[in-house]
Design an enzyme around this catalytic site. Structure first.
Site, short mmCIF file in Angstrom:
data_model
loop_
_atom_site.label_atom_id
_atom_site.label_comp_id
_atom_site.label_asym_id
_atom_site.label_seq_id
_atom_site.Cartn_x
_atom_site.Cartn_y
_atom_site.Cartn_z
CB THR A 1 -0.86 2.15 0.85
OG1 THR A 1 -1.78 3.11 0.36
CG2 THR A 1 -0.89 1.06 0.19
CE LYS B 1 -3.06 2.99 -3.27
NZ LYS B 1 -2.62 3.95 -2.02
CE LYS C 1 4.15 1.79 2.09
NZ LYS C 1 2.50 2.26 2.20
#
Length: 300
Positions: free
Chosen positions: A108, A183, A251
């Protein structure tokens, strides 16, 4: 069934490389091995590949070596900076024999880095896809990940059957970077279910309710969701092992908010979720699973 899927992939691409064999990567490699693939593996901590090598994977010393000896190269690491290092660093993927091959980053990461990787791949005669996944450790273990792909359709078509070995759903979302954008949308939704699940437990406990009965009841109604079903029971068992690291979710939320800012949109609920996970990480729980968010309220 898994082997049949790969046979349809074709005889011209028989060897897979996999860089990054952490919580999810290791399970994905196991599925590929069971499907009959020859798999080259690399991980910064070599010991994390020991079990995979015992099961038939082949250790390689560098990402370059993985690339030289593989036809399709997957990567799945922690942060965008790790992706940069793996692809562009000394002995990285792009220093290897990449011409005619396909690189697929499952980390990701940022849409801009996905686009950069595709540009470099094309310059070197290769192809690229960004393919982050959702489903956590259980999805990886069970081969039921959701895989969100960005890139060219003709490239996706070549590897779709490989993705289906470890995915219950794999969809091409659009051009390079689209997998990463999808995502981010996924993580925005999960941010809401994780904070909702956590506050549900905080409220129910303060009200003196039987938490197991509450979960059984609300999990059978309109409040049902994946986080509630999979993470709330772990919290009650005080199991904070990472299906997905808190630091990695932080993150992801930061990336989502950065991308939202570029598109001039406000995501106030996601900002609050980011602030909560920042507080969790600041308190030293960065290597716990995302369900450790409850520690901001409960002394566990």
């Amino acid at each position: 069934m898994e082997r049949d899927k790969l046979i349809r992939w074709g005889e011209d691409m028989e060897t897979i490389g996999f860089i990054g064999t952490g919580v999810m990567g290791a399970s994905i490699v196991k599925h590929l091995l069971k499907a009959g693939c020859s798999v080259n593996v690399y991980n910064r901590t070599k010991s994390k590949t020991d079990e995979l090598v015992k099961e038939g994977a082949i250790w390689q010393d560098t990402p370059k070596d993985v690339t030289d000896k593989s036809d399709v190269i997957f990567s799945m690491v922690g942060y965008p900076k790790d992706v940069e290092e793996i692809y562009y660093g000394e002995n990285g993927v792009f220093s290897g024999k990449v011409d005619g091959k396909i690189v697929i980053d499952m980390t990701t990461s940022t849409p801009s880095l996905a686009k950069k990787i595709e540009e470099t791949a094309l310059e070197l005669g290769a192809e690229s896809l960004d393919a982050p996944v959702s489903g956590g450790d259980l999805g990886a273990k069970n081969g039921t990940l959701t895989t969100m792909v960005g890139g060219k359709k003709e490239v996706y078509d070549k590897v779709e059957s490989i993705l289906n070995v470890f995915s219950s759903k794999a969809n091409l979302q659009g051009k390079a970077g689209s997998g990463q954008h999808t995502k981010m949308a996924n993580q925005i939704m999960i941010a809401g279910t994780m904070t909702g699940m956590t506050e549900l437990l905080v409220y129910a406990k303060a009200a003196g309710l039987d938490l197991e009965k509450v979960l059984d009841t609300v999990g059978g109604g309109s409040a049902a969701n994946w986080s509630l079903a999979n993470y709330a029971p772990r919290i009650l068992k005080e199991d904070f092992t990472p299906g997905f690291f808190a630091k990695h979710f932080l993150k992801d939320l930061n990336i989502a908010l950065e991308e939202a800012e570029k598109m001039s949109i406000e995501l106030p609920a996601t900002k609050e979720a980011r602030n909560l996970y920042q507080a969790l990480v600041d308190q030293g729980f960065e290597n716990d699973g995302t369900q450790a968010l409850i520690k901001l309220w409960w002394d566990i």
